[in-house]
Design a protein around this motif. Sequence first.
Motif, PDB file in Angstrom:
ATOM      1  N   ASP A   2       0.920  -1.264  -0.129  1.00 57.46           N
ATOM      2  CA  ASP A   2      -0.039  -0.153   0.025  1.00 57.46           C
ATOM      3  C   ASP A   2       0.958   1.218   0.137  1.00 57.46           C
ATOM      4  OD1 ASP A   2      -2.169   1.848   0.286  1.00 57.46           O
ATOM      5  OD2 ASP A   2      -2.086   1.697   2.482  1.00 57.46           O
ATOM      6  N   LEU A   3       0.645   2.109  -0.808  1.00 58.81           N
ATOM      7  CA  LEU A   3       1.402   3.168  -1.199  1.00 58.81           C
ATOM      8  C   LEU A   3       0.597   4.274  -0.506  1.00 58.81           C
ATOM      9  CD1 LEU A   3       2.983   3.159  -4.543  1.00 58.81           C
ATOM     10  CD2 LEU A   3       4.108   2.369  -2.637  1.00 58.81           C
ATOM     11  N   TYR A   4       1.020   5.012   0.513  1.00 58.75           N
ATOM     12  CA  TYR A   4       0.418   5.843   1.721  1.00 58.75           C
ATOM     13  C   TYR A   4       1.130   6.921   1.702  1.00 58.75           C
ATOM     14  CZ  TYR A   4      -1.472   7.463   6.067  1.00 58.75           C
ATOM     15  OH  TYR A   4      -1.978   8.446   6.905  1.00 58.75           O
ATOM     16  N   CYS A  26      -6.412   7.917   1.272  1.00 52.72           N
ATOM     17  CA  CYS A  26      -5.347   7.036   1.534  1.00 52.72           C
ATOM     18  C   CYS A  26      -6.121   6.602   2.891  1.00 52.72           C
ATOM     19  CB  CYS A  26      -3.984   7.228   1.728  1.00 52.72           C
ATOM     20  SG  CYS A  26      -3.032   7.366   0.148  1.00 52.72           S
ATOM     21  N   LYS A  27      -6.507   7.732   3.597  1.00 55.66           N
ATOM     22  CA  LYS A  27      -6.943   7.605   5.204  1.00 55.66           C
ATOM     23  C   LYS A  27      -8.338   7.024   5.016  1.00 55.66           C
ATOM     24  CE  LYS A  27      -4.363  11.385   6.757  1.00 55.66           C
ATOM     25  NZ  LYS A  27      -4.207  12.752   7.559  1.00 55.66           N
ATOM     26  N   VAL A  28      -9.224   7.079   4.015  1.00 55.12           N
ATOM     27  CA  VAL A  28     -10.333   6.842   3.794  1.00 55.12           C
ATOM     28  C   VAL A  28     -10.435   5.171   3.424  1.00 55.12           C
ATOM     29  CG1 VAL A  28     -12.533   6.584   2.648  1.00 55.12           C
ATOM     30  CG2 VAL A  28     -11.470   8.995   3.101  1.00 55.12           C
ATOM     31  N   MET A  29      -9.559   4.770   2.847  1.00 55.81           N
ATOM     32  CA  MET A  29      -9.311   3.524   2.365  1.00 55.81           C
ATOM     33  C   MET A  29      -8.768   2.470   3.644  1.00 55.81           C
ATOM     34  SD  MET A  29      -7.841   3.423  -1.467  1.00 55.81           S
ATOM     35  CE  MET A  29      -8.112   1.616  -1.626  1.00 55.81           C
ATOM     36  N   GLU A  30      -7.941   3.187   4.299  1.00 61.56           N
ATOM     37  CA  GLU A  30      -7.442   2.543   5.593  1.00 61.56           C
ATOM     38  C   GLU A  30      -8.436   2.382   6.672  1.00 61.56           C
ATOM     39  OE1 GLU A  30      -3.313   2.695   7.846  1.00 61.56           O
ATOM     40  OE2 GLU A  30      -4.034   4.458   7.803  1.00 61.56           O
ATOM     41  N   HIS A  85      -4.367 -14.320   3.173  1.00 57.16           N
ATOM     42  CA  HIS A  85      -3.112 -14.973   2.307  1.00 57.16           C
ATOM     43  C   HIS A  85      -2.231 -13.803   1.886  1.00 57.16           C
ATOM     44  CE1 HIS A  85      -5.799 -13.801  -0.861  1.00 57.16           C
ATOM     45  NE2 HIS A  85      -5.104 -13.868  -1.847  1.00 57.16           N
ATOM     46  N   LEU A  86      -2.240 -12.883   2.023  1.00 59.24           N
ATOM     47  CA  LEU A  86      -1.060 -11.893   1.446  1.00 59.24           C
ATOM     48  C   LEU A  86      -0.313 -11.387   2.745  1.00 59.24           C
ATOM     49  CD1 LEU A  86      -3.179  -9.703  -1.123  1.00 59.24           C
ATOM     50  CD2 LEU A  86      -1.917 -11.910  -1.349  1.00 59.24           C
ATOM     51  N   ILE A  87       0.853 -11.009   2.415  1.00 57.22           N
ATOM     52  CA  ILE A  87       1.685 -10.190   3.421  1.00 57.22           C
ATOM     53  C   ILE A  87       1.333  -8.789   3.175  1.00 57.22           C
ATOM     54  CG2 ILE A  87       4.088  -9.646   4.029  1.00 57.22           C
ATOM     55  CD1 ILE A  87       4.790 -12.306   3.311  1.00 57.22           C
ATOM     56  N   TRP A  88       0.985  -8.148   4.059  1.00 55.41           N
ATOM     57  CA  TRP A  88       0.492  -6.554   4.059  1.00 55.41           C
ATOM     58  C   TRP A  88       1.913  -5.699   4.176  1.00 55.41           C
ATOM     59  CZ3 TRP A  88      -4.930  -4.934   5.456  1.00 55.41           C
ATOM     60  CH2 TRP A  88      -6.094  -6.079   4.993  1.00 55.41           C
ATOM     61  N   VAL A  89       2.037  -4.765   3.348  1.00 53.21           N
ATOM     62  CA  VAL A  89       3.088  -3.923   3.631  1.00 53.21           C
ATOM     63  C   VAL A  89       2.711  -2.392   3.427  1.00 53.21           C
ATOM     64  CG1 VAL A  89       5.573  -3.244   3.029  1.00 53.21           C
ATOM     65  CG2 VAL A  89       4.955  -5.521   2.967  1.00 53.21           C
ATOM     66  N   GLN A  90       2.817  -1.415   4.029  1.00 50.64           N
ATOM     67  CA  GLN A  90       2.663  -0.003   3.856  1.00 50.64           C
ATOM     68  C   GLN A  90       3.980   0.871   3.597  1.00 50.64           C
ATOM     69  OE1 GLN A  90       0.412   2.572   6.682  1.00 50.64           O
ATOM     70  NE2 GLN A  90      -1.244   2.266   5.229  1.00 50.64           N
ATOM     71  N   LEU A  91       4.276   1.357   2.605  1.00 49.91           N
ATOM     72  CA  LEU A  91       5.102   2.233   2.442  1.00 49.91           C
ATOM     73  C   LEU A  91       4.701   3.762   2.444  1.00 49.91           C
ATOM     74  CD1 LEU A  91       8.067   2.881   1.580  1.00 49.91           C
ATOM     75  CD2 LEU A  91       7.455   2.830  -0.624  1.00 49.91           C
ATOM     76  N   ASP A  92       4.942   4.514   3.235  1.00 48.11           N
ATOM     77  CA  ASP A  92       4.566   5.821   3.963  1.00 48.11           C
ATOM     78  C   ASP A  92       5.544   6.735   2.847  1.00 48.11           C
ATOM     79  OD1 ASP A  92       3.898   8.196   4.734  1.00 48.11           O
ATOM     80  OD2 ASP A  92       4.086   7.752   6.773  1.00 48.11           O
TER      81      ASP A  92
END
Length: 572
Positions: free
Chosen positions: A480-482, A489-493, A508-515
Amino acid sequence: MRTGIWFLLLLLSFPSHSSLLDKLTQSEPEFLPVEQAFPVTYSQASGSISAHWETASGYYLYQHRIFLTQGEHRLEPVFWSAPGKPKYDDAFGDVIAFYGDLGVSFDTRTLDAGNVTLHYQGCADAGLCYPPQRLRITLEKSSAAGDNAPETTDIPWFSGRSAGAVIGLFFLLGLGLTFTPCVLPMVPILTSVVLGQQTPSPLRGFLLSLVYVTGMAFTYAAAGLAVGLLGAGANLQVWIQSPAVLSVFALLFVLLAMSMFGLYELQLPAFLRNRLNTMSQKQEGGRYGSVLIIGVLSALVVSPCVSAPLAGALAYLSTTGDAVLGGAALLALGFGMGTPLIILGTTGARVLPKAGIWMDKVKYLFGFMLIGVALWLIGRLMPDAWLLGGYGVLAISAGIVFGALKPAPSGVGKVIRFISLMTFIYGVIAIAGALQGNKSFLNPLEPHSSEPATPFIHTTSVSEVHKIILAAEDKPVMLDLYADWCISCKVMEEEIFADSEAQDALGHLIWVQLDLTDNTEEQRQFLQDQAVFGPPTILFFQPGSLKTIGRSVGERDKEQFLLEASDMVPAP
């Protein structure tokens, strides 16, 4: 001899051996020739080569056997049109296989004009593995060593069409974007520009609206020109949404609002004013000039996010390398977005009563609207509770100005006083909620938890993102590009990623968020490499690989996003 005959008769007498003979005599399965099993076509664009296979039913291609070579130089695809299917193969073990149609794109900017070789290999489910295939391609000069985006974005609406058709499609795209949440804030700005003037006749409303839309359209044209020249590396959207730029533009909107309150009059220099307004009053030139400036600023900063169509359009223009087409296309997009606004400015003026004291009240109203837009811009850089408090102060001020605390003699005045009083009361409640740390504009007194609970691995480092993706050998990665300044981005979060249903569906996914809030050089380079123009964008990566298998661009609701994600990365 007699011994041999008796031995053969003995074999035929046992049923268990009859099945063996049947196997020896049955016919072998028929396999398609390689060119029918894996028919392939290719095309070239500026800086890229794309290949497409229509693989026959029952046959599959190996992911790791698709690549491009020129001498010792080997290129892997930067784009895959479909997710692969994990499969155990007798020849290569655990592999990623592609069934059915498959399209890939290669970034050929690092290659020289001349011959290149496309490599691919596939097998049949029935057991036949074909030898590696090679297709010789003559790389044209325009497809080599360019300055274009590394990922070719295939947009069916635009691909293969003439420049005139592309410009026309961009105009229609602009019409569609007018009704998106990212563009709707332009309506109060436009009405403050048109209706906040003196007697707004239909002709004057049309001219003011046209000037406003022209400023907006030429700003988009400049963006298209830059993207056509620089490609996705320009990262204009990220630059425009940076804290420094947002702060400057928010201040400019406040200054424009102050002119609505009568603190000063925005005017062009006298020599320009006189030339442009020989048929009008002295101040009108200043108004046209300020309207043009407001149109420019609106195009630059009002959109809080990258909508999917606009991002795709910019990606397409970045691959063309044609600055003229880029400028003309986005000029058409700007006028398409502005056409309904021109209609609003022209027809809206007809129904207004004659000029009078009420015009000052209208100008005050639109002044408060402009301050609201400024708060909306700068609010991306402050805590939500502060933003709620800011709107509370704005509501109290507007309520007082419009008579919330004064008696109203007439019927219409009483209605205005009632609305003003409700606005004043809301402002008081909003400030009370902000002091408690709340953030909801609809229910300011509702307690709010500090952060939504999401399973993201948070980081600002692109290098760390790469390490996580490469180490994830068993699971795909959702990146997630945030950014803090990205409202969508905040709404979707809150509405998607903090939702338990979404977390279960994407477990089943690995969740990563790049700020991306700080917009560092490393982050800008990553966006350029991925041909991404800004958040919100979610990228999906293959297990243990930096190759993307899909992306979702722009704000989505939960149902939309989960449907897209399931298509790109189906659950095992």
